[in-house]
Design a protein around this motif. Sequence first.
Motif, PDB file in Angstrom:
ATOM      1  N   ALA A  44       0.813  -1.214   0.000  1.00 38.48           N
ATOM      2  CA  ALA A  44       0.000   0.000   0.000  1.00 38.48           C
ATOM      3  C   ALA A  44       0.851   1.271   0.000  1.00 38.48           C
ATOM      4  N   GLY A  45       2.173   1.115   0.136  1.00 40.25           N
ATOM      5  CA  GLY A  45       3.047   2.284   0.164  1.00 40.25           C
ATOM      6  C   GLY A  45       3.077   2.994   1.502  1.00 40.25           C
ATOM      7  N   ASP A  46       2.650   2.317   2.556  1.00 41.18           N
ATOM      8  CA  ASP A  46       2.655   2.896   3.903  1.00 41.18           C
ATOM      9  C   ASP A  46       4.029   2.649   4.532  1.00 41.18           C
ATOM     10  N   LEU A  47       4.927   3.581   4.318  1.00 41.86           N
ATOM     11  CA  LEU A  47       6.329   3.436   4.700  1.00 41.86           C
ATOM     12  C   LEU A  47       6.525   3.164   6.181  1.00 41.86           C
ATOM     13  N   GLU A  48       5.932   3.966   7.037  1.00 45.15           N
ATOM     14  CA  GLU A  48       6.148   3.842   8.474  1.00 45.15           C
ATOM     15  C   GLU A  48       5.647   2.510   9.028  1.00 45.15           C
ATOM     16  N   THR A  49       4.444   2.102   8.617  1.00 46.35           N
ATOM     17  CA  THR A  49       3.887   0.843   9.106  1.00 46.35           C
ATOM     18  C   THR A  49       4.721  -0.335   8.620  1.00 46.35           C
ATOM     19  N   ALA A  50       5.119  -0.294   7.357  1.00 49.67           N
ATOM     20  CA  ALA A  50       5.938  -1.374   6.804  1.00 49.67           C
ATOM     21  C   ALA A  50       7.278  -1.471   7.525  1.00 49.67           C
ATOM     22  N   LEU A  51       7.926  -0.321   7.733  1.00 43.21           N
ATOM     23  CA  LEU A  51       9.215  -0.328   8.446  1.00 43.21           C
ATOM     24  C   LEU A  51       9.065  -0.946   9.833  1.00 43.21           C
ATOM     25  N   GLY A  52       8.055  -0.508  10.568  1.00 42.91           N
ATOM     26  CA  GLY A  52       7.832  -1.034  11.915  1.00 42.91           C
ATOM     27  C   GLY A  52       7.513  -2.515  11.907  1.00 42.91           C
ATOM     28  N   GLY A  53       6.694  -2.946  10.963  1.00 44.08           N
ATOM     29  CA  GLY A  53       6.326  -4.364  10.881  1.00 44.08           C
ATOM     30  C   GLY A  53       7.511  -5.258  10.566  1.00 44.08           C
ATOM     31  N   TYR A  54       8.332  -4.842   9.595  1.00 50.70           N
ATOM     32  CA  TYR A  54       9.499  -5.658   9.250  1.00 50.70           C
ATOM     33  C   TYR A  54      10.514  -5.671  10.387  1.00 50.70           C
ATOM     34  N   ARG A  55      10.692  -4.540  11.045  1.00 55.42           N
ATOM     35  CA  ARG A  55      11.615  -4.516  12.191  1.00 55.42           C
ATOM     36  C   ARG A  55      11.121  -5.435  13.307  1.00 55.42           C
ATOM     37  N   SER A  56       9.827  -5.377  13.588  1.00 62.97           N
ATOM     38  CA  SER A  56       9.252  -6.250  14.627  1.00 62.97           C
ATOM     39  C   SER A  56       9.433  -7.714  14.266  1.00 62.97           C
ATOM     40  N   TYR A  57       9.196  -8.036  13.018  1.00 60.06           N
ATOM     41  CA  TYR A  57       9.334  -9.423  12.583  1.00 60.06           C
ATOM     42  C   TYR A  57      10.778  -9.887  12.740  1.00 60.06           C
ATOM     43  N   LEU A  58      11.723  -9.067  12.300  1.00 55.90           N
ATOM     44  CA  LEU A  58      13.130  -9.463  12.392  1.00 55.90           C
ATOM     45  C   LEU A  58      13.594  -9.565  13.840  1.00 55.90           C
ATOM     46  N   ASP A  59      13.092  -8.686  14.701  1.00 53.89           N
ATOM     47  CA  ASP A  59      13.449  -8.768  16.121  1.00 53.89           C
ATOM     48  C   ASP A  59      12.966 -10.077  16.724  1.00 53.89           C
ATOM     49  N   ALA A  60      11.785 -10.523  16.316  1.00 53.68           N
ATOM     50  CA  ALA A  60      11.199 -11.737  16.890  1.00 53.68           C
ATOM     51  C   ALA A  60      11.619 -13.004  16.150  1.00 53.68           C
ATOM     52  N   HIS A  61      11.892 -12.899  14.846  1.00 57.61           N
ATOM     53  CA  HIS A  61      12.122 -14.096  14.025  1.00 57.61           C
ATOM     54  C   HIS A  61      13.335 -13.933  13.118  1.00 57.61           C
TER      55      HIS A  61
END
Length: 162
Positions: free
Chosen positions: A56-73
């Motif tokens: 969707a081009g939502d930069l902030e949400t995507a950045l936060g989601g990928y960071r959260s995923y990498l922190d956990a997995h």
Amino acid sequence: MLAGCRTGRGAAGEVAVVRPEPDLPPSPPPPVSVVPSETPEPLLSALELADQAFAAGDLETALGGYRSYLDAHGAWEAADRALYRLAVLHLTNGGPAPAPANSLLRRLVREHPESPYRAEAELLLALTARVDGLETEIERLERQLEALKRIDLDRSHDRHSP
């Protein structure tokens, strides 16, 4: 088939005889009311939410989601996708900075050598290195141009001086 009889004494000393009823077929169970229930939507993972935001081009949400995923997995099977997309987000206009992108791309190549994103990651690393080299060259040429302008200005003043 008849069941055995029972006898008992009533309140006034009367004898009561209870005769068994003939065998009856079992009564059917009461009807069960089936009400269709709504199946709840499955909860989306951080990676799925980040992918949706990325699309969707939502930069902030995507950045936060990928960071959260990498922190956990960090080392899970989809970590290569998260690393790649996070790097792309860093490289896009409006992204935080290109330097972290190179670090993420190098990590993808190092930790996930069989990833389908590896070739693209290596290409992006080569392109960003080329861009960095060109930016350095531009800075050098701009310094030379400024030096030449000063020399020309000085010569121009010398010609017009009495």
